[in-house]
Design a protein around this motif. Sequence first.
Motif, PDB file in Angstrom:
ATOM      1  N   UNK A   1       0.837  -1.211   0.000  1.00  0.00           N
ATOM      2  CA  UNK A   1       0.000   0.000   0.000  1.00  0.00           C
ATOM      3  C   UNK A   1       0.865   1.252   0.000  1.00  0.00           C
ATOM      4  N   UNK A   2       0.419   2.259  -0.757  1.00  0.00           N
ATOM      5  CA  UNK A   2       1.123   3.533  -0.751  1.00  0.00           C
ATOM      6  C   UNK A   2       0.596   4.344   0.439  1.00  0.00           C
ATOM      7  N   UNK A   3       1.519   4.777   1.275  1.00  0.00           N
ATOM      8  CA  UNK A   3       1.068   5.531   2.449  1.00  0.00           C
ATOM      9  C   UNK A   3       1.075   7.023   2.139  1.00  0.00           C
ATOM     10  N   UNK A   4      -0.113   7.622   2.170  1.00  0.00           N
ATOM     11  CA  UNK A   4      -0.216   9.046   1.873  1.00  0.00           C
ATOM     12  C   UNK A   4      -0.675   9.784   3.124  1.00  0.00           C
ATOM     13  N   UNK A   5       0.131  10.705   3.562  1.00  0.00           N
ATOM     14  CA  UNK A   5      -0.265  11.499   4.721  1.00  0.00           C
ATOM     15  C   UNK A   5      -0.404  12.954   4.302  1.00  0.00           C
ATOM     16  N   UNK A   6      -1.626  13.471   4.378  1.00  0.00           N
ATOM     17  CA  UNK A   6      -1.892  14.854   3.989  1.00  0.00           C
ATOM     18  C   UNK A   6      -1.799  15.722   5.242  1.00  0.00           C
ATOM     19  N   UNK A   7      -0.945  16.741   5.199  1.00  0.00           N
ATOM     20  CA  UNK A   7      -0.825  17.613   6.366  1.00  0.00           C
ATOM     21  C   UNK A   7      -2.084  18.468   6.482  1.00  0.00           C
ATOM     22  N   UNK A   8      -2.738  18.382   7.635  1.00  0.00           N
ATOM     23  CA  UNK A   8      -3.885  19.261   7.867  1.00  0.00           C
ATOM     24  C   UNK A   8      -3.595  20.219   9.024  1.00  0.00           C
ATOM     25  N   UNK A   9      -2.313  20.566   9.169  1.00  0.00           N
ATOM     26  CA  UNK A   9      -1.960  21.657  10.076  1.00  0.00           C
ATOM     27  C   UNK A   9      -2.612  22.921   9.537  1.00  0.00           C
ATOM     28  N   UNK A  10      -2.870  23.882  10.402  1.00  0.00           N
ATOM     29  CA  UNK A  10      -3.650  25.054   9.964  1.00  0.00           C
ATOM     30  C   UNK A  10      -3.049  25.707   8.726  1.00  0.00           C
ATOM     31  N   UNK A  11      -1.722  25.861   8.719  1.00  0.00           N
ATOM     32  CA  UNK A  11      -1.067  26.567   7.621  1.00  0.00           C
ATOM     33  C   UNK A  11      -1.259  25.849   6.281  1.00  0.00           C
ATOM     34  N   UNK A  12      -1.031  24.555   6.264  1.00  0.00           N
ATOM     35  CA  UNK A  12      -1.233  23.780   5.035  1.00  0.00           C
ATOM     36  C   UNK A  12      -2.698  23.777   4.633  1.00  0.00           C
ATOM     37  N   UNK A  13      -3.545  23.576   5.622  1.00  0.00           N
ATOM     38  CA  UNK A  13      -4.986  23.470   5.373  1.00  0.00           C
ATOM     39  C   UNK A  13      -5.516  24.730   4.690  1.00  0.00           C
ATOM     40  N   UNK A  14      -5.059  25.877   5.184  1.00  0.00           N
ATOM     41  CA  UNK A  14      -5.537  27.157   4.660  1.00  0.00           C
ATOM     42  C   UNK A  14      -4.985  27.422   3.257  1.00  0.00           C
ATOM     43  N   UNK A  15      -3.769  26.959   3.017  1.00  0.00           N
ATOM     44  CA  UNK A  15      -3.138  27.284   1.733  1.00  0.00           C
ATOM     45  C   UNK A  15      -3.332  26.208   0.676  1.00  0.00           C
ATOM     46  N   UNK A  16      -4.470  25.568   0.706  1.00  0.00           N
ATOM     47  CA  UNK A  16      -4.796  24.646  -0.378  1.00  0.00           C
ATOM     48  C   UNK A  16      -4.818  23.187   0.035  1.00  0.00           C
ATOM     49  N   UNK A  17      -4.326  22.887   1.233  1.00  0.00           N
ATOM     50  CA  UNK A  17      -4.301  21.502   1.699  1.00  0.00           C
ATOM     51  C   UNK A  17      -5.700  20.920   1.824  1.00  0.00           C
ATOM     52  N   UNK A  18      -6.673  21.776   2.133  1.00  0.00           N
ATOM     53  CA  UNK A  18      -8.042  21.279   2.301  1.00  0.00           C
ATOM     54  C   UNK A  18      -8.545  20.632   1.007  1.00  0.00           C
ATOM     55  N   UNK A  19      -8.136  21.194  -0.132  1.00  0.00           N
ATOM     56  CA  UNK A  19      -8.570  20.630  -1.420  1.00  0.00           C
ATOM     57  C   UNK A  19      -8.143  19.174  -1.598  1.00  0.00           C
ATOM     58  N   UNK A  20      -7.008  18.838  -0.992  1.00  0.00           N
ATOM     59  CA  UNK A  20      -6.467  17.493  -1.189  1.00  0.00           C
ATOM     60  C   UNK A  20      -7.346  16.435  -0.518  1.00  0.00           C
ATOM     61  N   UNK A  21      -8.173  16.892   0.441  1.00  0.00           N
ATOM     62  CA  UNK A  21      -9.041  15.942   1.130  1.00  0.00           C
ATOM     63  C   UNK A  21     -10.159  15.433   0.227  1.00  0.00           C
ATOM     64  N   UNK A  22     -10.323  16.094  -0.912  1.00  0.00           N
ATOM     65  CA  UNK A  22     -11.311  15.605  -1.872  1.00  0.00           C
ATOM     66  C   UNK A  22     -10.665  14.584  -2.819  1.00  0.00           C
ATOM     67  N   UNK A  23      -9.718  13.816  -2.283  1.00  0.00           N
ATOM     68  CA  UNK A  23      -8.950  12.910  -3.153  1.00  0.00           C
ATOM     69  C   UNK A  23      -9.835  11.947  -3.914  1.00  0.00           C
ATOM     70  N   UNK A  24     -11.022  11.654  -3.373  1.00  0.00           N
ATOM     71  CA  UNK A  24     -11.925  10.759  -4.100  1.00  0.00           C
ATOM     72  C   UNK A  24     -12.314  11.328  -5.464  1.00  0.00           C
TER      73      UNK A  24
END
Lengths: 88, 487
Positions: free
Chosen positions: A4-27
């Motif tokens: 399995x490929x292990x993918x960890x998306x940073x959801x620290x506030x800084x990443x989350x605000x600067x576009x990281x939230x979009x990555x949560x729509x990986x589906x």
Amino acid sequence: MDKKVKIKICVGTSCFVQGGSDLLLYNDFIDPEIIEKCDIEGISCFNACKGHENGSAPFVMINDKIYGDMTPEKLNKIVIEVYHARNK
Amino acid sequence: MLEINNQFTHLKSKVYATVLKCFFNGTLEEDIDKIPFWIIPKDTDPSRCCIYKERAMVRYRILAFLGINIEKDDDEMKPLSDYYREVISKQMKPLPVLTTISTACSACPQDQYLISDACRGCYARPCLANCPKDAIEFINGKASIIQEKCIRCGKCQEVCPFNSVLHRLVPCEGSCPVDAIKKNEKGFVEIDYKKCISCGKCSRSCPFGAIVERSSIFPVLQILQSKERTTAIIAPAIDGQFPGTLGQIKTAIKMVGFDDVVEVSEGAELTSINEAKELEHRIKRGDKLMSTSCCPSYVEIIEKHLPKLNAIKSDTLSPMAYTAQLVKERDPNTKIVFIGPCLAKRVEAVKLKTVDGVITFSELASMFIAKDIDVKEVQEADLGDTHSFEDCRDFAISEGVKGCVIKRMEDPSIVKPYNIDGIDKKVFKMLKVIDKIPSKGNFVEVMVCDGGCINGPGTIVKPKIAMKLRNGNTQAITKAMKKERLY
């Protein structure tokens, strides 16, 4: 056997605000067949933002390697590459 | 409107966080003039003409963050530190909420329909046949639009089989529902404040970042630094804006320096109860239509454009107003700061006088970043007994308000509800005659932002992500949270 490929998306506030939230729509942007072969989770800040060597937020860790300036398109591309490289 | 994630919003959040970091370190006065150089260092590959203009733009972002009315008070000779000293020493007029940066404005030409190279000069020529103003001519066998005759109806674009008609837009003008954006004699953007409803759609549409909101965060920072008690009242839309639970968000807000945090959903319950009573009363006395009143931008539309709609707008106060009352009853000496997704709430706060400050979610996020607060990492605070107003958290989402109101009516069968989900130019035209059109119902919920407050100009994430986080079903997030939260 598939690894399995292990993918960890940073959801620290800084990443989350600067576009990281979009990555949560990986589906929406990663092929479902590939998603099945991945272990995806949102994790707290892993301090990638404190240095400059990996680019800037948002950060994602894929199999312990840190990638910066992540976008949905880029994530999709890297995940496919990593997956195929592993299962050659 | 632009996607929420773009180079401009990223720059904005970087500027905000940097300014706040310096503020919290107590070095802002000495560092503020260096920030444009930190953010745009020498080796930057510029997206505008050069790094010098980029730096000038950062300077304007800082001015906007300080709350300066750039349109009126921009003085290029004046150092940012002078502005900063003024901001912390005297009270500034909080309105208007929006201001323009003419140096950033690209002076986009008027919107036009143009025929591109894709035109094949076909034999059927549907463009020619369907143009109501005879504005199509054929030159060298290809279609061309006579601009003096064109009324920009778009018929030619609809009928062209080659998709060769191009509509060149002016994003700010196109997005303003009430035509409050105009161009000055040099072609640069100006806002007509007599018409502006502070919805913020223009600032979210301009790809050059030439329309910006004047932040009111500095008065709030000063309240926080004073010894006075300060209560944050958080809009229902906050749930889903950060990667954590409401309880964690509450803790994080306290870590920024607020003494207490109260959900505006609590006031929303009062809005629902009172609006339900009012609606029943109005229907019984024979009113044909009543509208909600919680969207402050809609209230601005009524005041500035359609005063006759005062007759249909409910007299019930907004959730923010009730929440401020509740907080003042419990804690008469506290200052109150509203944290929400909305710019127009600032206009409402000025009218109300019970709310001492208004900031947005993105400004709150910048405070978290500046203070290194990771929402997902903090302990969960107790939210108290939320049972009676839990459903009112849906006020943030289109159709949520009407649902909460109807639920609290004695006889819901007498109501026929519908909703206006987002107001653009077209919907605004319809609003003008809403009391005349054969009614779609007798109760209408009105939201100026499409989808409701979760799509407001002060939000951080796309509504789709916010909805997922609100329902707690984002696999990645919940999986990580499960590890810590035993559920």
